[in-house]
Design an enzyme around this catalytic site. Sequence first.
Site, PDB file in Angstrom:
ATOM      1  N   HIS A 161       5.719   1.610   6.247  1.00 41.35           N
ATOM      2  CA  HIS A 161       4.489   2.410   5.582  1.00 41.35           C
ATOM      3  C   HIS A 161       4.109   3.536   6.718  1.00 41.35           C
ATOM      4  CE1 HIS A 161       5.297   1.047   1.335  1.00 41.35           C
ATOM      5  NE2 HIS A 161       5.866   1.801   0.942  1.00 41.35           N
ATOM      6  N   CYS A 248      -2.318  -3.415   0.655  1.00 33.99           N
ATOM      7  CA  CYS A 248      -1.179  -3.010  -0.287  1.00 33.99           C
ATOM      8  C   CYS A 248      -1.478  -3.785  -1.468  1.00 33.99           C
ATOM      9  CB  CYS A 248       0.457  -2.800  -0.094  1.00 33.99           C
ATOM     10  SG  CYS A 248       0.111  -4.737   0.795  1.00 33.99           S
TER      11      CYS A 248
HETATM   12  C1  CIR Z   1       8.434  -3.245  -0.849  1.00 35.17           C
HETATM   13  O1  CIR Z   1       9.371  -3.135   0.653  1.00 35.17           O
HETATM   14  O2  CIR Z   1       8.427  -2.515  -1.217  1.00 35.17           O
HETATM   15  C2  CIR Z   1       7.398  -4.262  -0.826  1.00 35.17           C
HETATM   16  N1  CIR Z   1       8.113  -5.664  -0.382  1.00 35.17           N
HETATM   17  C3  CIR Z   1       5.774  -4.737   0.059  1.00 35.17           C
HETATM   18  C4  CIR Z   1       5.435  -3.121  -0.171  1.00 35.17           C
HETATM   19  C5  CIR Z   1       3.841  -2.949   0.652  1.00 35.17           C
HETATM   20  N2  CIR Z   1       3.813  -2.374   0.771  1.00 35.17           N
HETATM   21  C6  CIR Z   1       2.542  -2.125   1.660  1.00 35.17           C
HETATM   22  O3  CIR Z   1       2.036  -2.811   2.052  1.00 35.17           O
HETATM   23  N3  CIR Z   1       1.917  -0.872   0.511  1.00 35.17           N
END
Ligand code: CIR
Length: 256
Positions: A161, A248
């Site tokens: 991201h 996140c």
């Molecule tokens: C994903 O790949 O969607 C999750 N395993 C990790 C998401 C992390 N999100 C973020 O840093 N905003």
Amino acid sequence: MSTIAITRPVSPSIVRCELTHLGRVPIDLARAEAQHAAYEEALRALGCRLVRVPAAPDLPDAVFVEDTAIVLDEVAILTRPGAPSRRPETEAVAEGLARYRPLRRVVDPGTLEGGDVLRAGRTLFVGQSSRTNAAGLAQLREHVAGFGYQVVPVEVRECLHLKSAVTLVAPGTFLVQPAWVARDWFAGATFIEVDPREPFAANALLVGDGVIYPDVFPLTRLRLEAKGLRVVTVDVSELQKAEGAVTCCSVILEQA
Ligand code: CIR
């Protein structure tokens, strides 16, 4: 004015989380839960009131609540995650948010994840990652234009991201991993670069006058502290195995 942090418990199914840039390694659930509790405590210590969205044991990535909503002072935009497995996460978050903001939604064919949206004042920088497409960007722009926000697409490379590559650590100051995003997108800003020996160190969470930050990046932490920033470290090592970090695991909003 009070600050609310929306969080959601770690799901036992996190062992089946989405992974894009990391290989799968075992995740210790009890440890992940303890780390998440300590993260929530750090939010509380920085003045947040916690609002927990109910657990979703069968949704592996539910703890990463940031990706499900963009909350501005005037409106909340429910996302449509680029990862199909994550789309069912948004409904319970919508229910939690409905009492604080009018809701709008990103819909098919748009995809957008909150990890790609970096707010700096009235500008929303939006990463063009594998999770966020042009239709998602256009829908976001439409939803916020009436409130005076400018939406700026930003190219990212080699990371999940936008906020894997750059986050705000003080008004006008960005912590940046220059290998993954060009500084040129953020004209007029002040930059702190991650230490080159800590490539994953650009994700920090600014809350009030504190910066919540993973304890595994001591070299970059020194750079933050050298600029006078108040850094509050947390151990999120189990969540990092799921490609998550500190932004996140919460959605932060101000409430009158
Ligand atoms: C994903 O790949 O969607 C999750 N395993 C990790 C998401 C992390 N999100 C973020 O840093 N905003």
